[in-house]
Design a protein around this motif. Structure first.
Motif, mmCIF file in Angstrom:
data_model
loop_
_atom_site.group_PDB
_atom_site.id
_atom_site.type_symbol
_atom_site.label_atom_id
_atom_site.label_comp_id
_atom_site.label_asym_id
_atom_site.label_seq_id
_atom_site.Cartn_x
_atom_site.Cartn_y
_atom_site.Cartn_z
ATOM 1 N N THR A 1 0.803 -1.213 0.000
ATOM 2 C CA THR A 1 0.000 0.000 0.000
ATOM 3 C C THR A 1 0.844 1.274 0.000
ATOM 4 N N GLY A 2 2.147 1.138 0.162
ATOM 5 C CA GLY A 2 3.049 2.253 -0.093
ATOM 6 C C GLY A 2 3.346 3.188 1.061
ATOM 7 N N PHE A 3 2.925 2.842 2.279
ATOM 8 C CA PHE A 3 3.237 3.714 3.410
ATOM 9 C C PHE A 3 4.744 3.692 3.675
ATOM 10 N N TYR B 1 -7.145 15.754 -0.623
ATOM 11 C CA TYR B 1 -6.827 17.030 0.033
ATOM 12 C C TYR B 1 -5.743 16.835 1.096
ATOM 13 N N MET B 2 -5.880 15.786 1.888
ATOM 14 C CA MET B 2 -4.916 15.509 2.963
ATOM 15 C C MET B 2 -3.510 15.297 2.410
ATOM 16 N N PHE B 3 -3.390 14.515 1.357
ATOM 17 C CA PHE B 3 -2.071 14.169 0.832
ATOM 18 C C PHE B 3 -1.420 15.316 0.066
ATOM 19 N N ASP C 1 -2.014 4.763 -4.479
ATOM 20 C CA ASP C 1 -1.523 5.710 -5.495
ATOM 21 C C ASP C 1 -1.195 7.071 -4.888
ATOM 22 N N LEU C 2 -1.938 7.487 -3.875
ATOM 23 C CA LEU C 2 -1.597 8.741 -3.194
ATOM 24 C C LEU C 2 -0.238 8.625 -2.502
ATOM 25 N N ASN C 3 0.014 7.471 -1.898
ATOM 26 C CA ASN C 3 1.341 7.249 -1.322
ATOM 27 C C ASN C 3 2.421 7.334 -2.394
#
Length: 633
Positions: free
Chosen positions: A187-189, A464-466, A511-513
């Protein structure tokens, strides 16, 4: 009796301990497997200055008091010690303490125990920390991963409820080392944050009421098993943050409270030594030996478990003498103020010790007030933390997103307000476990509208957060839109991933990560005003905000436009700093995320037409309840 005089303490150790400056007490106090005069056994040392006598009781002497008495040191340190031959690794023990105070007798677990019995059993276990680490590559380069100008996308995990096995039982540390590591990497964290792993007696406390400060909870395995979990995360390129709780501790009979028949660890004045919210005891931050205990504990996890960061819980409750107290229930400091000066001094010492002794680590404050300079260096007058949770952003943003879109135009300042103070601290944006319990609903459960709008709103929130300045933190389950509130005594609802809306959210977060980690504009200046510039924050009527995220190289800059209504806006014009083209690089409304697919498929030409006080502008398409990210080309 069979207890031999023996000591690991030098005179210098004792002087440091008394001064509150001994930050490796775990090397001296506690139970240590050793050999004396060719005989193998265990050396025990415990701090109990109000004791008349101290005995080690355990399975090796049938729990008989007086069978193995310790000797008190002559130097006034209050330390009792001795070597017991034949006590091996795995032996179970406690300290039986007879107090000078009215003959009170307590039976306590070892405050420095490396391993504890599985709750509800309460004894300590003689253990070692032998382990061959395989994370040299990570440790050698950790400062490059953990620097403030690097991505910080944190996955907050409660180990007991992330996932259960087929029988509803806890996963072990070793099982988590396979399943959790693979999932976080997928998940990319960039980091995981574990809610407290130190031993705790009561499951509903979620781990925040500790008794075994130096022992990973035995619920999930042995200490070395937890080392494997950390090791595997590091090998996968993932940093590890631990929740650390120096703010309070429970009054359980085997814990730190009333340890030697006196208020040893807790403040003797219950206006400072008792926490009314959690009905727990508060450390005496003005006592040197207690400060040394706590700072040694922080150093211990960084040294022996290769931890990359400590998130310090409930800092606000530590900083203020009147926290959760009514008039008359607290006493002002010597200057007449409400600040706890002893706590402030302790936190500065803690941060100075951590950053002096370890390279490439971070400390993060959960601090919910406007106390100044929490994440500023101590030499500038700050508390010295690396980061601080941005609780105001969390509260205002969730409040805004609960509103039906038709009313949002009246409340846009809930979102724009965060930028008036965003760079006063090094902020991390938290959507944590505290926001999905006690009737607050899940994050998804706060979103208004029909099913499509609820998920679109959630994608909008995450987009918005990312793209907002600061580090990011998501509590487990939020990454696939857990629909129910979090329950500590079960598993996350992994079955939801069979549904497109939920799997779409998971792909969005992945994808946001990826967007965050591969675009320097989103992290290089995430804690400075150089990293952000408004395009337009005043379009309340359309509930649209637009801004530029800026890195060191302006060619990497990103343009972000957020549409907080379900209305598709075609030809929406935004002002831009130069001519060229806008190329869409991210869109929360993509069909891959189960969105509606409204997009800017082709590059958008930037015209020489003034807008938003700028000479150039472009007309873009805004998807409903969506965030679009462009690169200037």
């Amino acid at each position: 009796m069979n207890v031999k005089p023996h000591s690991l303490f030098s005179d210098f150790d004792i002087s440091l301990f008394k001064a509150g400056k001994h930050y490796r007490l775990y090397e001296k106090l506690g139970a240590h497997l050793t050999e004396v005069d060719g005989v193998k056994g265990t050396y025990f040392a415990v701090w109990a200055p109000a004791a008349r006598s101290v005995s080690v009781v355990g399975d090796f002497n049938y729990w008989v008091q007086g069978e193995h008495p310790l000797n008190v040191r002559w130097d006034g340190s209050g330390i009792w010690e001795g070597f017991i031959p034949g006590v091996e690794k795995g032996a179970i023990y406690k300290y039986k303490i007879q107090s000078n105070h009215s003959g009170i007798v307590t039976e306590k677990a070892d405050p420095f125990a490396l391993y504890c019995e599985h709750p509800p059993q309460t004894a300590s276990v003689v253990w070692d920390l032998d382990y061959k680490w395989k994370d040299k590559k990570w440790m050698d380069t950790r400062k490059e991963h953990n620097a403030l100008e690097k991505p910080y996308s944190v996955y907050e995990v409660h180990l007991g409820s992330w996932r259960r096995n087929a029988y509803g039982e806890f996963l072990t540390y070793l099982e988590l080392a396979d399943q959790l590591v693979q999932y976080v990497k997928q998940t990319g964290f960039t980091h995981v944050e574990f809610m407290p792993v130190m031993e705790y007696p009561y499951d509903p406390s979620w781990g925040y009421q500790l008794v075994g400060y130096f022992a990973p909870t035995s619920r999930f395995g042995k200490p070395q098993d937890f080392m494997v979990l950390v090791d595997k995360l590091h090998q996968a390129g993932i940093g590890v943050i631990l929740d650390w709780v120096p703010s309070h501790f429970p009054s359980d009979a085997h814990g730190l409270g009333f340890f030697d028949g006196s208020n040893l660890y807790e403040h003797p004045d219950m206006r400072k030594g008792y926490h009314p919210d959690w009905k727990s005891l508060v450390f005496n931050y003005g006592r040197n030996e207690v400060r040394a205990f706590l700072i040694s504990n922080a150093i211990f996890w960084l040294q022996h478990y290769h931890i990359d960061g400590l998130r310090v819980d409930a800092v606000a409750s530590m900083l203020y003498l009147d926290y959760s107290r009514n008039d008359g229930e607290w006493e002002p400091n010597i200057y007449g103020g409400r600040e706890n000066l002893e706590t402030i001094s302790f936190l500065k010492d803690f941060n100075e010790a951590v950053y002096t002794m370890f390279e490439g680590v971070q400390t993060i404050a959960e601090e919910s007030t406007s106390f100044p300079m929490v994440s500023r260096p101590t030499f500038l007058g700050g508390l010295g933390f690396g980061m601080k949770w941005m609780m105001g952003w969390m509260h205002d943003t969730l409040q805004y997103f609960k509103r039906e879109p038709v009313y949002r135009k009246y409340h846009q300042n809930d979102l724009t307000f965060s930028m008036t103070y965003a760079f006063t601290e090094n902020f991390m944006l938290p959507l944590s476990h505290d926001e999905v319990v006690y009737g607050k609903h899940s994050i998804l459960g706060r979103m208004p509208g029909d099913e499509w709008q609820r998920f679109a709103n959630l994608r909008l929130l995450y987009g918005y957060m990312f793209t907002h300045p600061g580090g990011k933190l998501l509590f487990m389950g939020a990454e696939f839109a857990q629909s129910a509130e979090w329950k500590f005594d079960g598993s996350l609802d992994w079955h939801l991933l069979q549904y497109d809306y939920h799997s779409g959210i998971q792909k969005l977060i992945t994808d946001l990560n990826g967007l965050y980690k591969t675009n320097p504009a989103l992290y290089e200046n995430q804690f400075t005003a150089d990293g952000f510039e408004w395009i337009d924050y005043a379009d309340h009527q359309n509930a649209v905000m637009s801004y530029i995220r800026k890195g060191v190289n302006e060619k990497e800059n990103l343009v972000v436009v957020c549409n907080f209504t379900p209305v598709v806006r075609e030809g929406y014009r935004i002002g831009l700093p130069k001519k060229g083209k806008l190329v869409q690089v991210f869109n929360t409304d993509e069909t891959a995320y189960d969105g509606s697919g409204v997009t800017n498929a082709k590059a958008v030409k930037i015209d020489k037409e003034s807008c938003n006080g700028r000479e150039f502008s472009a007309a873009v398409t805004l998807p409903p309840l969506g965030v679009v990210v462009f690169k200037l080309a």
